[in-house]
Design a protein around this motif. Structure first.
Motif, PDB file in Angstrom:
ATOM      1  N   LYS A   8       0.815  -1.228   0.000  1.00 24.19           N
ATOM      2  CA  LYS A   8       0.000   0.000   0.000  1.00 24.19           C
ATOM      3  C   LYS A   8       0.847   1.276   0.000  1.00 24.19           C
ATOM      4  N   ALA A   9       2.045   1.207  -0.617  1.00 26.97           N
ATOM      5  CA  ALA A   9       2.909   2.390  -0.682  1.00 26.97           C
ATOM      6  C   ALA A   9       2.621   3.177  -1.957  1.00 26.97           C
ATOM      7  N   GLU A  10       2.784   4.500  -1.873  1.00 24.07           N
ATOM      8  CA  GLU A  10       2.644   5.371  -3.056  1.00 24.07           C
ATOM      9  C   GLU A  10       4.035   5.835  -3.457  1.00 24.07           C
ATOM     10  N   MET A  11       4.363   5.719  -4.752  1.00 21.75           N
ATOM     11  CA  MET A  11       5.663   6.230  -5.196  1.00 21.75           C
ATOM     12  C   MET A  11       5.538   7.721  -5.480  1.00 21.75           C
ATOM     13  N   VAL A  12       6.440   8.527  -4.891  1.00 26.23           N
ATOM     14  CA  VAL A  12       6.356   9.984  -5.079  1.00 26.23           C
ATOM     15  C   VAL A  12       7.518  10.518  -5.909  1.00 26.23           C
ATOM     16  N   GLU A  13       8.573   9.701  -6.082  1.00 31.23           N
ATOM     17  CA  GLU A  13       9.712  10.181  -6.879  1.00 31.23           C
ATOM     18  C   GLU A  13      10.527   8.997  -7.379  1.00 31.23           C
ATOM     19  N   LEU A  14      11.052   9.146  -8.599  1.00 27.46           N
ATOM     20  CA  LEU A  14      11.958   8.143  -9.162  1.00 27.46           C
ATOM     21  C   LEU A  14      12.988   8.913  -9.972  1.00 27.46           C
ATOM     22  N   ARG A  15      14.273   8.777  -9.602  1.00 31.80           N
ATOM     23  CA  ARG A  15      15.313   9.474 -10.373  1.00 31.80           C
ATOM     24  C   ARG A  15      16.615   8.687 -10.313  1.00 31.80           C
ATOM     25  N   PRO A  16      17.471   8.867 -11.339  1.00 35.99           N
ATOM     26  CA  PRO A  16      18.761   8.167 -11.296  1.00 35.99           C
ATOM     27  C   PRO A  16      19.644   8.745 -10.190  1.00 35.99           C
ATOM     28  N   SER A  17      20.431   7.873  -9.536  1.00 37.73           N
ATOM     29  CA  SER A  17      21.325   8.377  -8.481  1.00 37.73           C
ATOM     30  C   SER A  17      22.782   8.078  -8.823  1.00 37.73           C
ATOM     31  N   GLY A  18      23.076   7.859 -10.115  1.00 37.04           N
ATOM     32  CA  GLY A  18      24.460   7.657 -10.564  1.00 37.04           C
ATOM     33  C   GLY A  18      24.876   6.202 -10.478  1.00 37.04           C
ATOM     34  N   GLY A  19      25.775   5.802 -11.394  1.00 37.68           N
ATOM     35  CA  GLY A  19      26.324   4.439 -11.363  1.00 37.68           C
ATOM     36  C   GLY A  19      25.278   3.380 -11.636  1.00 37.68           C
ATOM     37  N   ASN A  20      24.371   3.606 -12.610  1.00 37.65           N
ATOM     38  CA  ASN A  20      23.299   2.651 -12.957  1.00 37.65           C
ATOM     39  C   ASN A  20      22.403   2.305 -11.774  1.00 37.65           C
ATOM     40  N   ARG A  21      22.258   3.248 -10.869  1.00 34.79           N
ATOM     41  CA  ARG A  21      21.367   3.036  -9.724  1.00 34.79           C
ATOM     42  C   ARG A  21      20.235   4.054  -9.775  1.00 34.79           C
ATOM     43  N   GLN A  22      19.123   3.676  -9.148  1.00 36.37           N
ATOM     44  CA  GLN A  22      17.970   4.581  -9.105  1.00 36.37           C
ATOM     45  C   GLN A  22      17.572   4.842  -7.667  1.00 36.37           C
ATOM     46  N   ARG A  23      17.042   6.030  -7.438  1.00 33.47           N
ATOM     47  CA  ARG A  23      16.535   6.363  -6.106  1.00 33.47           C
ATOM     48  C   ARG A  23      15.008   6.431  -6.190  1.00 33.47           C
ATOM     49  N   LEU A  24      14.346   5.563  -5.431  1.00 31.22           N
ATOM     50  CA  LEU A  24      12.886   5.512  -5.408  1.00 31.22           C
ATOM     51  C   LEU A  24      12.413   6.067  -4.065  1.00 31.22           C
ATOM     52  N   VAL A  25      11.456   6.965  -4.110  1.00 31.73           N
ATOM     53  CA  VAL A  25      10.919   7.552  -2.870  1.00 31.73           C
ATOM     54  C   VAL A  25       9.437   7.194  -2.774  1.00 31.73           C
ATOM     55  N   PHE A  26       9.047   6.602  -1.631  1.00 31.52           N
ATOM     56  CA  PHE A  26       7.663   6.176  -1.417  1.00 31.52           C
ATOM     57  C   PHE A  26       7.110   6.810  -0.139  1.00 31.52           C
ATOM     58  N   HIS A  27       5.783   6.925  -0.076  1.00 30.58           N
ATOM     59  CA  HIS A  27       5.088   7.168   1.188  1.00 30.58           C
ATOM     60  C   HIS A  27       4.358   5.862   1.507  1.00 30.58           C
ATOM     61  N   ALA A  28       4.812   5.180   2.558  1.00 33.05           N
ATOM     62  CA  ALA A  28       4.306   3.831   2.838  1.00 33.05           C
ATOM     63  C   ALA A  28       3.823   3.711   4.278  1.00 33.05           C
ATOM     64  N   PRO A  29       2.766   2.890   4.519  1.00 35.30           N
ATOM     65  CA  PRO A  29       2.320   2.679   5.903  1.00 35.30           C
ATOM     66  C   PRO A  29       3.402   1.947   6.707  1.00 35.30           C
ATOM     67  N   PRO A  64      -5.134   8.709   6.562  1.00 34.47           N
ATOM     68  CA  PRO A  64      -6.224   7.722   6.678  1.00 34.47           C
ATOM     69  C   PRO A  64      -5.740   6.297   6.408  1.00 34.47           C
ATOM     70  N   TYR A  65      -6.308   5.349   7.155  1.00 38.29           N
ATOM     71  CA  TYR A  65      -5.968   3.923   7.071  1.00 38.29           C
ATOM     72  C   TYR A  65      -6.091   3.446   5.628  1.00 38.29           C
ATOM     73  N   ARG A  66      -5.090   2.710   5.134  1.00 35.05           N
ATOM     74  CA  ARG A  66      -5.042   2.332   3.718  1.00 35.05           C
ATOM     75  C   ARG A  66      -5.556   0.926   3.424  1.00 35.05           C
ATOM     76  N   GLY A  67      -6.171   0.266   4.401  1.00 32.68           N
ATOM     77  CA  GLY A  67      -6.748  -1.058   4.144  1.00 32.68           C
ATOM     78  C   GLY A  67      -5.816  -2.194   4.512  1.00 32.68           C
ATOM     79  N   GLU A  68      -6.326  -3.420   4.344  1.00 32.98           N
ATOM     80  CA  GLU A  68      -5.585  -4.624   4.743  1.00 32.98           C
ATOM     81  C   GLU A  68      -4.342  -4.816   3.878  1.00 32.98           C
ATOM     82  N   ILE A  69      -3.284  -5.315   4.511  1.00 37.03           N
ATOM     83  CA  ILE A  69      -2.051  -5.652   3.795  1.00 37.03           C
ATOM     84  C   ILE A  69      -1.809  -7.148   4.005  1.00 37.03           C
ATOM     85  N   GLY A  70      -1.534  -7.858   2.923  1.00 40.11           N
ATOM     86  CA  GLY A  70      -1.307  -9.311   3.015  1.00 40.11           C
ATOM     87  C   GLY A  70      -0.135  -9.631   3.929  1.00 40.11           C
TER      88      GLY A  70
END
Length: 608
Positions: free
Chosen positions: A423-444, A474-480
């Motif tokens: 139930k995470a939302e991705m808020v940003e995705l950008r390269p961080s150098g050296g064939n790596r990526q930086r992913l930013v989420f807002h997650a419960p 607000p509560y995001r619902g059941e998580i497996g």
């Protein structure tokens, strides 16, 4: 002697403690021939093993006839309660930022706290010798971070140094000479950080760090806001609401001198000192002259987001490995911890046999459990649960964290998929150098419990995850949850290799042969979704007929090793982790199979 009070702040592993080592050596606080450990400020075994700072520590150096009190702070947000209090004790901060990684979630956390209390940080770009260093981009990112955190124009006009704390040099130019060592940093602290602001009036000090000493008793560290303090001086302690907690005398006044804490004849306003002799005063209380009647205002602390149950160990093996097992000694130890750690909250249950311990995150609670087991405690602990809230309209709210994952490009898709399942939302995705990526989420927070080990498996150990409390939403619902059931021992005894080998087709084991087991103890992970009781004591039937192939050696698959953090994240709500000084065992909450069935019927009836 003139004074300066500074804190070293940074994201975890950006080099704070290593820099303090170099500052101590170059200021002459440590002799050239004196043997000192690396990361000398990380004094506890746990800090050294994990390579992190858990408790804030103070030291001091003298540079050009000015005494500089330096506080080394933790970088993990789980220990943020320490950082918040420390920043109220200092007048300046050195912000360390890794020259390759740049500002990270905890950088944002500590900078936000520093700017809020009005500090004007010095920015030091550390590890400039890294092959993937990108100093100019990092400085731009730091400026953007300051601006996003509503820094004032004065705070945005921060001085910048570049260098390597490990090699012991800093300079205004990344390619500048290294022969001056850390002199540019020392000089900048003297010119940029103001002298401590001193108020008029009698002695007053807010308690900031609490520790116990076997000879001196309780020692409270803080910055003197006004007046002076001497040994044997009458001191009154006021709680936050102004009520008098105790009246006594300061038996000793201790000042920080390099690596030593030395008794002094007195200390004046602005200095950071420790006093002993008082038995009740704690963190955030006001220590003052008997004539003072109003408490000083203490910084509010962010609320806890994760809670766990600490129970008395009632397994058949209780008391065989530890010497502190009763509810009374566990209660005393937890209350003592809560005194010095204001980010922890302890509540006693109605039956007095269990305690609800709430903190900033699983790491903070796991460190507490690990510390207790090393002290000889035995206890059982439940799976971490998040602390929910309700808003004015009755809507259920849960804690959401900002999660930053740095990962190789090839694994980014897997991380995004697994985080969306949580139930995470991705808020940003950008390269961080050296064939790596930086992913930013807002997650419960509840979706992140136990994700660290899964993330490392999914990314072949290449991902780095950092988390920071964001806000309640607000509560995001059941998580497996976990899909596998468990294998449960059906009788007490000692596990036998032959029995474990015969059970391998049922699923992987979590115990070795020759281990003491009891009814209700978890011995393996079932390959299906239901729990199964098994016999791990059944040996090979011996006969007097010898035949070819009968005596083949049993070859066991190595069991899954459950560390404390992994066990806490893996268990379900009807399971516990039994923690002793020698073992970490998994067990069912109800050891008796009939009680387990009754509990399951009740649970299903309640869910229907």
């Amino acid at each position: 002697m003139k004074l300066r009070n500074i804190a070293i702040i940074a994201h975890v592993d950006h080099g704070k403690t290593t820099l303090v080592d170099a500052l101590l050596k170059q200021s002459g606080s440590v002799r050239d021939n004196q043997r000192v450990d690396e990361r000398v400020m990380d004094s506890s075994d746990l800090e050294r093993e994990r390579g992190i700072t858990i408790l804030a520590k103070a030291t001091s150096v003298v540079w050009k006839d000015v005494r500089i009190n330096i506080v080394d702070t933790p970088g993990h947000a789980d220990f943020g309660g320490e950082v918040e209090r420390i920043l109220n004790m200092v007048d300046g901060a050195v912000l360390l930022v890794d020259a390759a990684e740049g500002p990270m979630p905890q950088t944002k956390f500590v900078v936000g706290k520093a700017l809020k209390v009005g500090l004007k940080p010095i920015v030091a770009v550390n590890k400039i010798d890294r092959t993937d260093a990108r100093a100019d981009e990092v400085i731009n990112e730091v400026f953007d971070l300051f601006a996003a955190l509503d820094a004032t124009d004065e705070q945005l006009d921060f001085p910048i140094l570049y260098g390597s704390g490990r090699d012991g040099w800093m300079n205004y130019d990344p390619a500048g000479p290294q022969d001056e060592g850390l002199a540019p940093l020392f000089d900048l602290v003297l010119s940029h950080v103001p002298e401590p602001a001193v108020e008029e009036g009698p002695f007053r000090m807010i308690g900031t760090i609490l520790e116990a000493d076997p000879f001196l008793g309780r020692i409270i560290t803080g910055r003197i806001a006004s007046g002076t303090v001497k040994p044997n001086q009458p001191v009154k302690v006021l709680a936050r609401d102004g009520t008098v907690l105790e009246q006594g005398r300061s038996s000793k006044v201790l000042a920080f001198r390099g690596l030593q804490r030395q008794p002094v004849d007195g200390a004046r306003a602005g200095d950071i000192v420790a006093i002993s002799g008082l038995s009740k005063g704690t963190v955030a209380d006001t220590f003052c002259d008997p004539s003072v009647s109003e408490a000083m205002e203490a910084q509010p602390i962010d609320p806890p987001t994760v809670t766990m149950s600490f129970l008395v160990n009632d397994s058949p093996l209780a008391g065989t490995e530890g010497d502190k097992v009763t509810s009374r000694v566990i209660r005393d130890r937890l209350l003592r911890e809560a005194e010095g750690n204001v980010a922890l909250k302890i509540e006693e249950s109605a039956d007095k046999d269990s305690f609800f311990v709430s903190g900033r995150g699983e790491l903070q609670l796991a460190v507490l459990i690990e510390t207790m087991r090393r002290e000889g405690f035995e206890l059982a602990v439940s799976r971490p649960r998040v602390v929910m809230k309700k808003n004015d309209s009755g809507e259920l709210l849960e804690p959401i964290e900002e999660v930053v994952v740095d990962v190789d490009e090839e694994h980014a898709g897997t991380v995004v998929q697994k985080m969306s399942e949580r139930k995470a939302e991705m808020v940003e995705l950008r390269p961080s150098g050296g064939n790596r990526q930086r992913l930013v989420f807002h997650a419960p927070t509840r979706g992140l419990i136990g994700y660290q080990s899964e993330l490392l498996t999914d990314t072949r150990g290449t991902a780095v995850m950092n988390r920071l409390f964001h806000e309640y939403q607000p509560y995001r619902g059941e998580i497996g949850g976990r899909v596998n059931g468990v294998l449960i021992a059906n009788e007490p005894g000692e596990s036998v290799a032959y029995a474990l080998w015969n059970l391998e087709d049922r699923g992987p084991m979590v115990i070795d042969p020759g281990v003491k087991v009891y009814q209700g103890m978890i011995v393996g992970i079932h390959s299906r979704d239901n729990d199964l009781e098994v016999n791990v004591l059944k040996g090979k039937k011996l006969s007097n007929v010898r035949a070819a192939g009968k005596d083949e050696a049993v070859k066991l698959t190595p069991p899954i090793r459950m560390t404390l953090e992994r066990a806490l994240a893996w268990i379900q709500d009807d399971e516990l982790v039994e923690v002793t000084p020698k073992s970490i065992r998994l067990r069912k909450l109800y050891l008796d199979p009939h009680e387990r069935k009754r509990f399951e019927k009740k649970r299903l009836a309640g869910a229907a």
